[in-house]
Scaffold this active site. Structure first.
Site, PDB file in Angstrom:
ATOM      1  N   ASP A  67     -77.283 -29.232 -37.152  1.00 58.89           N
ATOM      2  CA  ASP A  67     -76.930 -29.229 -38.573  1.00 58.89           C
ATOM      3  C   ASP A  67     -75.742 -30.147 -38.850  1.00 58.89           C
ATOM      4  O   ASP A  67     -75.071 -30.624 -37.921  1.00 58.89           O
ATOM      5  CB  ASP A  67     -76.631 -27.797 -39.055  1.00 58.89           C
ATOM      6  CG  ASP A  67     -75.746 -27.001 -38.098  1.00 58.89           C
ATOM      7  OD1 ASP A  67     -75.083 -27.625 -37.252  1.00 58.89           O
ATOM      8  OD2 ASP A  67     -75.725 -25.772 -38.189  1.00 58.89           O
ATOM      9  N   ASN A 128     -73.368 -13.148 -39.380  1.00 55.42           N
ATOM     10  CA  ASN A 128     -74.462 -12.597 -40.208  1.00 55.42           C
ATOM     11  C   ASN A 128     -75.839 -12.893 -39.621  1.00 55.42           C
ATOM     12  O   ASN A 128     -76.858 -12.710 -40.270  1.00 55.42           O
ATOM     13  CB  ASN A 128     -74.368 -13.135 -41.648  1.00 55.42           C
ATOM     14  CG  ASN A 128     -74.585 -14.647 -41.725  1.00 55.42           C
ATOM     15  OD1 ASN A 128     -74.797 -15.305 -40.701  1.00 55.42           O
ATOM     16  ND2 ASN A 128     -74.533 -15.195 -42.918  1.00 55.42           N
ATOM     17  N   HIS A 130     -76.954 -15.909 -38.609  1.00 50.39           N
ATOM     18  CA  HIS A 130     -77.543 -17.238 -38.820  1.00 50.39           C
ATOM     19  C   HIS A 130     -77.588 -18.028 -37.511  1.00 50.39           C
ATOM     20  O   HIS A 130     -76.750 -17.852 -36.633  1.00 50.39           O
ATOM     21  CB  HIS A 130     -76.844 -18.016 -39.952  1.00 50.39           C
ATOM     22  CG  HIS A 130     -75.485 -18.567 -39.672  1.00 50.39           C
ATOM     23  ND1 HIS A 130     -74.403 -18.308 -40.475  1.00 50.39           N
ATOM     24  CD2 HIS A 130     -75.018 -19.390 -38.704  1.00 50.39           C
ATOM     25  CE1 HIS A 130     -73.351 -18.956 -40.001  1.00 50.39           C
ATOM     26  NE2 HIS A 130     -73.698 -19.612 -38.923  1.00 50.39           N
ATOM     27  N   GLU A 135     -79.410 -19.317 -43.004  1.00 50.91           N
ATOM     28  CA  GLU A 135     -78.733 -18.113 -43.472  1.00 50.91           C
ATOM     29  C   GLU A 135     -79.760 -16.998 -43.739  1.00 50.91           C
ATOM     30  O   GLU A 135     -80.967 -17.268 -43.804  1.00 50.91           O
ATOM     31  CB  GLU A 135     -77.987 -18.448 -44.772  1.00 50.91           C
ATOM     32  CG  GLU A 135     -76.866 -19.479 -44.594  1.00 50.91           C
ATOM     33  CD  GLU A 135     -75.577 -18.881 -44.040  1.00 50.91           C
ATOM     34  OE1 GLU A 135     -75.637 -17.937 -43.239  1.00 50.91           O
ATOM     35  OE2 GLU A 135     -74.497 -19.380 -44.402  1.00 50.91           O
TER      36      GLU A 135
HETATM   37  C1  GLP Z   1     -71.634 -22.311 -37.703  1.00 52.59           C
HETATM   38  C2  GLP Z   1     -72.739 -23.281 -37.236  1.00 52.59           C
HETATM   39  C3  GLP Z   1     -73.647 -22.629 -36.236  1.00 52.59           C
HETATM   40  C4  GLP Z   1     -72.797 -21.828 -35.281  1.00 52.59           C
HETATM   41  C5  GLP Z   1     -72.235 -20.630 -35.996  1.00 52.59           C
HETATM   42  C6  GLP Z   1     -71.233 -19.836 -35.186  1.00 52.59           C
HETATM   43  O1  GLP Z   1     -71.461 -22.193 -39.046  1.00 52.59           O
HETATM   44  N1  GLP Z   1     -73.527 -23.884 -38.240  1.00 52.59           N
HETATM   45  O2  GLP Z   1     -74.437 -23.601 -35.570  1.00 52.59           O
HETATM   46  O3  GLP Z   1     -73.553 -21.392 -34.206  1.00 52.59           O
HETATM   47  O4  GLP Z   1     -71.749 -20.972 -37.270  1.00 52.59           O
HETATM   48  O5  GLP Z   1     -70.007 -20.477 -35.144  1.00 52.59           O
HETATM   49  P1  GLP Z   1     -68.874 -20.146 -34.087  1.00 52.59           P
HETATM   50  O6  GLP Z   1     -69.364 -20.635 -32.778  1.00 52.59           O
HETATM   51  O7  GLP Z   1     -67.661 -20.896 -34.555  1.00 52.59           O
HETATM   52  O8  GLP Z   1     -68.693 -18.672 -34.089  1.00 52.59           O
END
Ligand code: GLP
Length: 236
Positions: A67, A128, A130, A135
């Site tokens: 992404d 959440n 995702h 989402e």
């Molecule tokens: C982000 C990214 C995801 C990631 C997730 C968890 O917003 N788009 O690809 O896996 O949220 O993030 P983190 O590793 O900082 O907890």
């Protein structure tokens, strides 16, 4: 889904790094799906150290990121382009023209298909549920598209990456879809720390797709390894 639990994030990330390195050593043209966020940083650090020590050859590896924020310059320090360059690409011998990110106009799913599909997809997980930026409410058949970020994701990412300035966080992103992710041959999901406890508990119990918990889609994939530290699942 196979769960592998480690005492700490470093041991867990070493295990994940071995999966990546074994793949590249067996197939120097491997296609990797990559994630951003705080979770895979230790994995990328280990891959960079391995490059210094063992000179693993990344020159023909192709990478496809999950992404990217929408409306943020790719030069911005908060962009996922910057993140990947900073944490991995600038420290290994990858060919920059082999590193891909979804954008509005690059027909990303076709691009991946033309390259022969992803061998190994690395994922994190949002609190959440995702994956990528899929989402809650995401369609099981979703492909790469422009998505709206939820209030909770914007708040979490503001804290982690935007000095707690909610107004600076883009409200949209381009994300691979759930169907795009499920097309990877192998999936490794990383989750560390107590903030991921609820999401991991739900994932463990997933036996069918629940659009309100997008990561549940993974229950139906034939090769998924969930790599966690003990704080992400004290019960396992
Ligand atoms: C982000 C990214 C995801 C990631 C997730 C968890 O917003 N788009 O690809 O896996 O949220 O993030 P983190 O590793 O900082 O907890």
């Amino acid at each position: 889904m196979e769960f592998k639990k480690f005492d700490n994030e470093i041991d867990a990330s070493k295990f994940a790094a071995d999966i990546v390195l074994d793949l590249i050593k067996n197939n120097n043209k491997a296609k990797l799906g990559l994630a951003t966020g705080s979770t895979p940083i230790t994995l990328y650090d280990i891959l960079c150290s391995d490059y210094i020590k063992n000179k693993t050859n990344w020159s023909e590896v192709k990478t496809f990121n999950l992404d990217e924020y929408y409306g943020l310059s790719i030069e911005s320090k908060a962009s996922y382009h910057y993140f990947m360059n900073h944490h991995l690409f600038s420290k290994i011998n990858i060919n920059k023209s082999n590193t891909y990110f979804p954008s509005e106009n690059n027909n990303y799913d076709n691009l991946i298909k033309q390259n022969g599909s992803i061998d190994l997809q690395i994922l994190g997980i949002g609190t959440n549920g995702h994956i990528g930026f899929n989402e809650p409410g995401s369609d099981i058949n979703s492909l790469t598209r422009l998505v709206d970020l939820t209030k909770s994701t914007i708040e979490v990412n503001a804290k982690k990456f935007f000095n707690n300035d909610i107004s600076a966080v883009p409200k949209k992103a381009i994300s691979m879809g759930l169907k795009s992710i499920m097309q990877a041959k192998k999936i490794v999901l990383l989750a560390f720390g107590s903030s991921k406890y609820d999401a991991i508990s739900k994932l463990k119990k997933s036996t069918k797709f629940d659009p309100n918990f997008p990561a549940s889609v993974l229950f139906d994939h034939p090769d998924v390894t969930i790599i966690i530290d003990k704080e992400a699942d004290i019960d396992l």
